[in-house]
Design a protein around this motif. Structure first.
Motif, PDB file in Angstrom:
ATOM      1  N   ALA A 243     -15.426  55.253  15.949  1.00 19.16           N
ATOM      2  CA  ALA A 243     -14.164  55.745  15.404  1.00 19.16           C
ATOM      3  C   ALA A 243     -12.962  54.969  15.766  1.00 19.16           C
ATOM      4  N   ASN A 244     -12.904  54.496  17.259  1.00 17.07           N
ATOM      5  CA  ASN A 244     -12.011  53.708  17.866  1.00 17.07           C
ATOM      6  C   ASN A 244     -12.173  52.360  17.698  1.00 17.07           C
ATOM      7  N   ALA A 245     -13.424  51.761  17.430  1.00 26.64           N
ATOM      8  CA  ALA A 245     -13.736  50.224  17.049  1.00 26.64           C
ATOM      9  C   ALA A 245     -13.115  50.121  15.664  1.00 26.64           C
ATOM     10  N   ALA A 246     -12.994  51.227  14.701  1.00 23.88           N
ATOM     11  CA  ALA A 246     -12.666  51.031  13.372  1.00 23.88           C
ATOM     12  C   ALA A 246     -11.033  51.087  13.494  1.00 23.88           C
ATOM     13  N   VAL A 247     -10.539  51.684  14.420  1.00 23.04           N
ATOM     14  CA  VAL A 247      -8.948  51.830  14.419  1.00 23.04           C
ATOM     15  C   VAL A 247      -8.684  50.231  14.954  1.00 23.04           C
ATOM     16  N   VAL A 248      -9.258  49.952  15.800  1.00 21.46           N
ATOM     17  CA  VAL A 248      -8.792  48.557  16.443  1.00 21.46           C
ATOM     18  C   VAL A 248      -9.213  47.441  15.465  1.00 21.46           C
ATOM     19  N   ALA A 249     -10.119  47.442  14.601  1.00 20.27           N
ATOM     20  CA  ALA A 249     -10.478  46.614  13.237  1.00 20.27           C
ATOM     21  C   ALA A 249      -9.421  46.669  12.560  1.00 20.27           C
ATOM     22  N   LEU A 250      -9.013  47.782  12.150  1.00 16.04           N
ATOM     23  CA  LEU A 250      -7.898  48.115  11.027  1.00 16.04           C
ATOM     24  C   LEU A 250      -6.651  47.276  11.466  1.00 16.04           C
ATOM     25  N   ALA A 251      -6.099  47.550  12.742  1.00 20.00           N
ATOM     26  CA  ALA A 251      -5.123  47.225  13.301  1.00 20.00           C
ATOM     27  C   ALA A 251      -4.873  45.669  13.404  1.00 20.00           C
ATOM     28  N   VAL A 252      -6.113  44.969  13.799  1.00 20.36           N
ATOM     29  CA  VAL A 252      -6.103  43.699  14.058  1.00 20.36           C
ATOM     30  C   VAL A 252      -6.121  43.006  12.680  1.00 20.36           C
ATOM     31  N   GLY A 253      -6.859  43.770  11.687  1.00 19.99           N
ATOM     32  CA  GLY A 253      -7.079  42.933  10.444  1.00 19.99           C
ATOM     33  C   GLY A 253      -5.779  43.091   9.639  1.00 19.99           C
ATOM     34  N   VAL A 254      -5.018  44.179   9.922  1.00 21.34           N
ATOM     35  CA  VAL A 254      -3.604  44.111   9.158  1.00 21.34           C
ATOM     36  C   VAL A 254      -2.578  43.341   9.777  1.00 21.34           C
ATOM     37  N   VAL A 255      -2.598  42.974  11.107  1.00 13.10           N
ATOM     38  CA  VAL A 255      -1.898  42.044  11.675  1.00 13.10           C
ATOM     39  C   VAL A 255      -2.077  40.615  11.314  1.00 13.10           C
ATOM     40  N   THR A 256      -3.402  40.359  11.549  1.00 12.07           N
ATOM     41  CA  THR A 256      -3.861  38.957  10.782  1.00 12.07           C
ATOM     42  C   THR A 256      -3.500  38.667   9.475  1.00 12.07           C
ATOM     43  N   VAL A 257      -3.667  39.558   8.409  1.00 13.69           N
ATOM     44  CA  VAL A 257      -3.236  39.359   7.128  1.00 13.69           C
ATOM     45  C   VAL A 257      -1.638  39.220   6.969  1.00 13.69           C
ATOM     46  N   SER A 258      -1.212  40.055   7.680  1.00 10.72           N
ATOM     47  CA  SER A 258       0.452  40.013   7.843  1.00 10.72           C
ATOM     48  C   SER A 258       1.087  38.875   8.408  1.00 10.72           C
ATOM     49  N   GLY A 259       0.347  38.443   9.406  1.00 15.83           N
ATOM     50  CA  GLY A 259       0.864  36.848   9.990  1.00 15.83           C
ATOM     51  C   GLY A 259       0.482  35.849   9.146  1.00 15.83           C
ATOM     52  N   ARG A 260      -0.568  35.879   8.435  1.00 15.65           N
ATOM     53  CA  ARG A 260      -0.874  34.809   7.398  1.00 15.65           C
ATOM     54  C   ARG A 260       0.206  34.887   6.049  1.00 15.65           C
ATOM     55  N   GLN A 261       0.305  35.830   5.554  1.00 14.28           N
ATOM     56  CA  GLN A 261       1.438  36.206   4.629  1.00 14.28           C
ATOM     57  C   GLN A 261       2.690  35.591   4.991  1.00 14.28           C
ATOM     58  N   ALA A 262       3.086  36.129   6.290  1.00 11.21           N
ATOM     59  CA  ALA A 262       4.408  35.590   6.816  1.00 11.21           C
ATOM     60  C   ALA A 262       4.605  33.853   7.005  1.00 11.21           C
ATOM     61  N   GLY A 263       3.438  33.466   7.236  1.00 13.00           N
ATOM     62  CA  GLY A 263       3.175  31.718   7.331  1.00 13.00           C
ATOM     63  C   GLY A 263       3.193  31.215   5.816  1.00 13.00           C
ATOM     64  N   ASN A 264       2.676  31.814   5.003  1.00 15.41           N
ATOM     65  CA  ASN A 264       2.834  31.276   3.561  1.00 15.41           C
ATOM     66  C   ASN A 264       4.041  31.433   2.990  1.00 15.41           C
ATOM     67  N   SER A 265       4.724  32.653   3.273  1.00 15.41           N
ATOM     68  CA  SER A 265       6.125  32.591   2.910  1.00 15.41           C
ATOM     69  C   SER A 265       7.119  31.598   3.584  1.00 15.41           C
ATOM     70  N   SER A 266       6.732  31.403   4.663  1.00 18.35           N
ATOM     71  CA  SER A 266       7.875  30.333   5.253  1.00 18.35           C
ATOM     72  C   SER A 266       7.480  28.777   4.711  1.00 18.35           C
ATOM     73  N   ARG A 267       6.448  28.878   4.223  1.00 21.01           N
ATOM     74  CA  ARG A 267       6.062  27.453   3.705  1.00 21.01           C
ATOM     75  C   ARG A 267       6.518  27.329   2.227  1.00 21.01           C
ATOM     76  N   GLY A 268       7.072  28.694   1.600  1.00 14.63           N
ATOM     77  CA  GLY A 268       7.427  28.636   0.007  1.00 14.63           C
ATOM     78  C   GLY A 268       6.268  29.163  -0.521  1.00 14.63           C
ATOM     79  N   VAL A 269       5.160  29.587  -0.093  1.00 17.74           N
ATOM     80  CA  VAL A 269       3.983  30.252  -0.830  1.00 17.74           C
ATOM     81  C   VAL A 269       4.235  31.691  -1.407  1.00 17.74           C
ATOM     82  N   PRO A 270       4.575  32.325  -2.289  1.00 18.71           N
ATOM     83  CA  PRO A 270       4.917  33.756  -2.323  1.00 18.71           C
ATOM     84  C   PRO A 270       3.773  34.695  -1.861  1.00 18.71           C
ATOM     85  N   ALA A 271       4.234  35.393  -1.054  1.00 19.53           N
ATOM     86  CA  ALA A 271       3.147  36.507  -0.527  1.00 19.53           C
ATOM     87  C   ALA A 271       3.021  37.577  -1.257  1.00 19.53           C
ATOM     88  N   ALA A 272       1.837  38.172  -1.251  1.00 16.73           N
ATOM     89  CA  ALA A 272       1.602  39.643  -2.233  1.00 16.73           C
ATOM     90  C   ALA A 272       2.483  40.503  -1.786  1.00 16.73           C
TER      91      ALA A 272
END
Length: 274
Positions: A243-272
């Motif tokens: 249960a706790n490994a799943a929570v950590v994986a979810l947290a890390v996954g969301v932060v990773t995706v959010s960071g990638r989208q922020a990077g895309n936005s800063s380069r002028g690529v529309p984020a979902a």
């Protein structure tokens, strides 16, 4: 006052209050004091006020330190900071997803608990769990994790706050009348849970900073109420790890995706849209 100084002053004051009060209560236990079952002529509510102060020590320290550093002008502004609810839908989705994932996996791996209560107890226990549990985040998420996150980033700040949070909980394992002291909660399983959920709260702060304090209070309150209702303290290693490994994986996954989208936005690529 610098952000780092605020973080350390907050931590020092939190532990001074928490360890001072809990130390006195541990001594008082030798004369009959027991949390939620006080054998004295003092009404139980009044007798447990010191215990409530221990639990609320992060919130108390946050208000005092932030006011002294002029980050807030008074109690009203501090409460607005703590209970500001408007923010990105992703923050609410993350809270709901993490709670459903955690308890669903515990149910599948550990099986139904004999300690489970009727569903309506979840609703009835929310107010108490807001005060004794949820309001901890009014401290950690206003004066500590954000300051450390700015300096160290998501992963390191989550580990640091998790370790501090675990140390803050230690007196509960010596206070008669708590599930921790009674052996219902295993310390090492509890430590795994503490670290996992600190990553979750760090992720909430990363993806929804405007209302991160409120979201963490909401998550902590709902988690404690659900644990009380479903009877799922961390008692089996299989359930704890999965249960706790799943929570950590979810947290890390969301932060990773959010960071990638922020990077895309800063380069002028529309984020979902999230």
């Amino acid at each position: 006052m610098t952000d780092t100084r605020i973080a350390w002053q907050f931590t020092a004051l939190t532990f001074a209050i928490a360890y001072g009060i809990s130390g006195a209560l541990i001594v008082a236990a030798r004369f009959g004091y027991e949390v939620n079952n006080v054998v004295t002529t003092v009404p139980e509510f009044l007798a447990n006020v010191p215990f409530a102060i221990y639990i609320l020590s992060p919130a108390i320290a946050s208000y005092l330190v932030l006011k002294r550093s002029r980050k807030v002008s008074g109690l009203g502004q501090w409460l607005k900071l703590v209970f500001f609810a408007k923010g990105r839908p992703l923050g609410y989705l993350l809270v709901i997803s993490a709670l459903v994932l955690y308890f669903a996996l515990h149910l599948v791996v550990s099986g139904p608990s004999l300690l489970a209560l009727p569903w309506f107890m979840f609703v009835l226990s929310l107010p108490g769990n807001l005060i004794i549990g949820g309001m901890e985040e009014a401290g950690w998420m206003t004066a500590l994790q954000p300051e450390l996150d700015r300096r160290w980033g998501f992963a390191v700040s989550s580990l640091m706050v998790g370790f501090i949070w675990l140390l803050w909980h230690i007196p509960l394992f010596f206070l008669p009348g708590t599930n921790h002291e009674a052996g219902v909660i295993n310390f090492w399983m509890f430590a795994v849970q503490i670290m996992a959920f600190r990553f979750l709260y760090g992720a909430i702060y990363t993806v929804s900073r405007r209302n991160a304090v409120f979201l963490c209070i909401l998550c902590h309150t709902a988690f404690n109420a659900a644990s009380f209702t479903f009877g799922f303290p961390p008692t089996t290693w299989a359930g704890t790890i999965v249960a706790n490994a799943a929570v950590v994986a979810l947290a890390v996954g969301v932060v990773t995706v959010s960071g990638r989208q922020a990077g895309n936005s800063s380069r002028g690529v529309p984020a979902a849209a999230l």
